[in-house]
Write an enzyme that holds these catalytic residues in place. Structure first.
Site, PDB file in Angstrom:
ATOM      1  N   GLN A 282       8.659  13.593  58.310  1.00  0.00           N
ATOM      2  CA  GLN A 282       9.953  13.198  57.764  1.00  0.00           C
ATOM      3  C   GLN A 282      10.584  14.318  56.947  1.00  0.00           C
ATOM      4  O   GLN A 282      11.810  14.454  56.900  1.00  0.00           O
ATOM      5  CB  GLN A 282       9.802  11.931  56.923  1.00  0.00           C
ATOM      6  CG  GLN A 282       9.339  10.718  57.716  1.00  0.00           C
ATOM      7  CD  GLN A 282      10.223  10.452  58.930  1.00  0.00           C
ATOM      8  OE1 GLN A 282      11.413  10.183  58.813  1.00  0.00           O
ATOM      9  NE2 GLN A 282       9.641  10.545  60.121  1.00  0.00           N
TER      10      GLN A 282
ATOM     11  N   HIS B  90      13.239  16.683  58.594  1.00  0.00           N
ATOM     12  CA  HIS B  90      14.607  16.262  58.868  1.00  0.00           C
ATOM     13  C   HIS B  90      15.633  17.084  58.097  1.00  0.00           C
ATOM     14  O   HIS B  90      16.661  17.482  58.632  1.00  0.00           O
ATOM     15  CB  HIS B  90      14.794  14.788  58.485  1.00  0.00           C
ATOM     16  CG  HIS B  90      14.495  13.828  59.590  1.00  0.00           C
ATOM     17  ND1 HIS B  90      15.342  13.629  60.650  1.00  0.00           N
ATOM     18  CD2 HIS B  90      13.440  13.009  59.788  1.00  0.00           C
ATOM     19  CE1 HIS B  90      14.816  12.724  61.465  1.00  0.00           C
ATOM     20  NE2 HIS B  90      13.666  12.332  60.963  1.00  0.00           N
TER      21      HIS B  90
ATOM     22  N   GLU C  71      12.817   3.874  52.476  1.00  0.00           N
ATOM     23  CA  GLU C  71      13.338   3.664  53.824  1.00  0.00           C
ATOM     24  C   GLU C  71      12.185   3.342  54.779  1.00  0.00           C
ATOM     25  O   GLU C  71      12.206   2.350  55.503  1.00  0.00           O
ATOM     26  CB  GLU C  71      14.064   4.927  54.286  1.00  0.00           C
ATOM     27  CG  GLU C  71      14.570   4.867  55.718  1.00  0.00           C
ATOM     28  CD  GLU C  71      15.073   6.196  56.214  1.00  0.00           C
ATOM     29  OE1 GLU C  71      15.832   6.192  57.193  1.00  0.00           O
ATOM     30  OE2 GLU C  71      14.714   7.251  55.648  1.00  0.00           O
ATOM     31  N   HIS C  72      11.179   4.204  54.776  1.00  0.00           N
ATOM     32  CA  HIS C  72       9.983   4.008  55.597  1.00  0.00           C
ATOM     33  C   HIS C  72       8.767   3.858  54.687  1.00  0.00           C
ATOM     34  O   HIS C  72       8.542   4.708  53.821  1.00  0.00           O
ATOM     35  CB  HIS C  72       9.728   5.208  56.516  1.00  0.00           C
ATOM     36  CG  HIS C  72      10.884   5.603  57.367  1.00  0.00           C
ATOM     37  ND1 HIS C  72      11.662   6.714  57.099  1.00  0.00           N
ATOM     38  CD2 HIS C  72      11.381   5.041  58.493  1.00  0.00           C
ATOM     39  CE1 HIS C  72      12.590   6.827  58.034  1.00  0.00           C
ATOM     40  NE2 HIS C  72      12.462   5.826  58.881  1.00  0.00           N
TER      41      HIS C  72
ATOM     42  N   ASP D  15      10.806   5.790  64.949  1.00  0.00           N
ATOM     43  CA  ASP D  15      11.967   6.632  65.211  1.00  0.00           C
ATOM     44  C   ASP D  15      12.398   6.579  66.670  1.00  0.00           C
ATOM     45  O   ASP D  15      13.564   6.821  66.979  1.00  0.00           O
ATOM     46  CB  ASP D  15      11.667   8.086  64.828  1.00  0.00           C
ATOM     47  CG  ASP D  15      11.721   8.315  63.333  1.00  0.00           C
ATOM     48  OD1 ASP D  15      12.324   7.487  62.623  1.00  0.00           O
ATOM     49  OD2 ASP D  15      11.167   9.319  62.863  1.00  0.00           O
TER      50      ASP D  15
ATOM     51  N   HIS E 108      46.018 -29.360  45.380  1.00  0.00           N
ATOM     52  CA  HIS E 108      44.854 -29.521  46.266  1.00  0.00           C
ATOM     53  C   HIS E 108      44.636 -30.999  46.584  1.00  0.00           C
ATOM     54  O   HIS E 108      44.456 -31.387  47.738  1.00  0.00           O
ATOM     55  CB  HIS E 108      43.590 -28.958  45.584  1.00  0.00           C
ATOM     56  CG  HIS E 108      43.477 -27.479  45.621  1.00  0.00           C
ATOM     57  ND1 HIS E 108      44.399 -26.652  45.055  1.00  0.00           N
ATOM     58  CD2 HIS E 108      42.508 -26.670  46.153  1.00  0.00           C
ATOM     59  CE1 HIS E 108      44.023 -25.386  45.225  1.00  0.00           C
ATOM     60  NE2 HIS E 108      42.880 -25.381  45.898  1.00  0.00           N
TER      61      HIS E 108
END
Length: 442
Positions: free
Chosen positions: A262, A265, A331-332, A365, A424
């Site tokens: 990761q 990236h 995230e992961h 992924d 109403h």
């Protein structure tokens, strides 16, 4: 990687949130820059996009609206193994996404009174596919397939123009789009693409979308925040994060490999190990150093692992590891634990949970059938990853007949009077005026 030693300390929830490693300064800078880029596109349209392409992508004079022949050429020339892998991923993600579409539900509130809950697809989706440091063809699958499963009929796709491909979108991304029969594609990158999808660009025939989705760097994530309220967005899927919780028995080399997977990236990627074993932490640090030095993107990996967003965190025990992970809300999340399957239920805040040493994030992924567009920056505490539900709007359909309305007539009027909103109640009373038995039902 730096080490954060939390052993022997007690933390309140607020203190634990403050202890998690984050690149907060980078995110703040990204928000300011992305907001300006989006505003430039809103006011300047195509001219602003061309200026941004020259500044950020080193591209000029390119076709921003991708011609149909570019899509056809890309599909015809894509590597056969890559095409087969994309087709497999499409089939798996389509099956996974189908489970996310709820069936309509009708509830009978009483005789002649019912509410139907239905999920309506949005009309038009805009999906962003990164193509800078890594041309994420897999993200085409992850964005487009759930939209199609949800029933979206109009999809616009944006991805950066590539200087190395004569200003075209990366051919593998185009091939994936062609496989999914997406024919509205734009060569636009970064925060500008988010702005273009949200506001539209009339000179290009790009109409505004209803929802913008897709992963990207912190600038892309920040641009989504800048257009929130103009369009719907998925979670802010910014620079990637991995948090691994591991015990003494974990394989240090596998943990190191997954952290690096990761980190490659982006320089802003976050890689965090949480463990109650000092011995494992030492072994992982050694294996990270060895692997990081020889990986293809060694410089990028070194920047990510050396940044404030990455760390090895030492904790006293499993309970503290769970608390830290849930506060971080990665995230992961990977669980390299002897009882990973049993423990998974206690890790409640994560975009996606990968259970056991044989379930790496890399699987998610590409080929797991799950979606890899996931919340970052702690948003997994309250937000979900991308799915078919992202493109659906829950909608209530209410149907009462006259007798059913009569049964609640007095209650509506009483509450309307209590709130000093008499019109109403009068709207209900109008349906009984002059009718036999016009007195209120008790």
């Amino acid at each position: 990687m730096r080490t954060i030693d939390l052993r022997g300390k007690s933390f309140s929830p607020a203190e634990l949130l403050a202890a998690v490693p984050r690149a907060t300064q980078a995110r703040a800078e990204a928000l300011a820059a992305a907001t300006q880029i989006v505003e430039d596109v809103r006011s300047g349209g195509e001219a602003a996009l061309r200026d941004q392409a020259e500044r950020f992508d080193r591209v000029t004079g390119h076709a921003i609206r991708v011609p149909a022949e570019h899509l056809a050429e890309a599909l015809a020339s894509v590597d056969s193994e890559v095409r087969a892998a994309l087709e497999t991923a499409i089939e798996r993600v389509r099956r996974g996404s189908a489970a996310q579409v709820p069936a309509p539900q009708t509830t009978d509130i009483g005789p002649g009174a019912r509410i139907t809950q239905r999920w309506q697809p949005i009309t038009r989706a805009g999906v962003y596919i990164p193509g800078g440091k890594a041309p994420l063809a897999s993200s085409v699958v992850m964005n487009v397939v759930p939209a199609q499963v949800a029933g979206v009929t109009s999809i616009a796709l944006a991805s950066p123009p590539q200087a190395g491909h004569d200003g075209r979108v990366h051919p593998t991304i185009l091939a994936a789009a062609a496989l999914l029969e997406v024919d509205e594609v734009y060569a636009i990158g970064g925060a500008g693409a988010i702005g273009a999808l949200a506001y539209g660009v009339s000179e290009l025939g790009l109409d505004p979308v209803d929802v913008v989705t897709g992963p990207g760097n912190n600038y892309v994530a920040s641009a989504k925040r800048a257009v929130a309220g103009v369009v719907g967005t998925d979670s802010e899927a910014g620079a990637t994060e991995i948090l691994i919780v591991a015990d003494e028995g974990a394989d240090a080399d596998l943990v190191a490999a997954d952290l690096i997977s990761q980190a490659e990236h982006d320089e802003q990627a976050s890689a965090v190990l949480v463990t109650d074993s000092a011995a494992l932490a030492e072994r992982v640090a050694e294996r990270v150093a060895a692997r990081a030095a020889i990986t293809r993107h060694a410089e990028r990996v070194a920047a990510a692992l050396g940044g404030p967003q990455s760390a090895i965190v030492l904790v006293d025990d499993r309970r503290m590891a769970e608390s830290f992970s849930n506060a971080y809300a990665p995230e992961h999340l990977e669980l390299h634990l002897v009882d990973a399957a049993e423990a998974a239920g206690r890790f409640t805040s994560a975009g996606a949970v990968f259970v056991g040493a044989q379930t790496p994030v890399s699987l998610g992924d590409y080929m797991a059938g799950s979606n890899h567009v996931l919340p970052t920056g702690g948003q997994a505490r309250y937000a979900s990853g991308l799915g078919a539900y992202t493109f659906l709007r829950p909608q209530q359909v209410i149907e009462y007949d006259h007798d059913a309305l009569a049964r609640v007539r007095s209650g509506v009027v009483a509450l309307a009077d209590a709130e000093i909103l008499p019109a109403h109640g009068e709207a209900v009373e109008a349906r009984f005026a002059g009718a036999p038995g016009a007195e209120r039902a008790e």
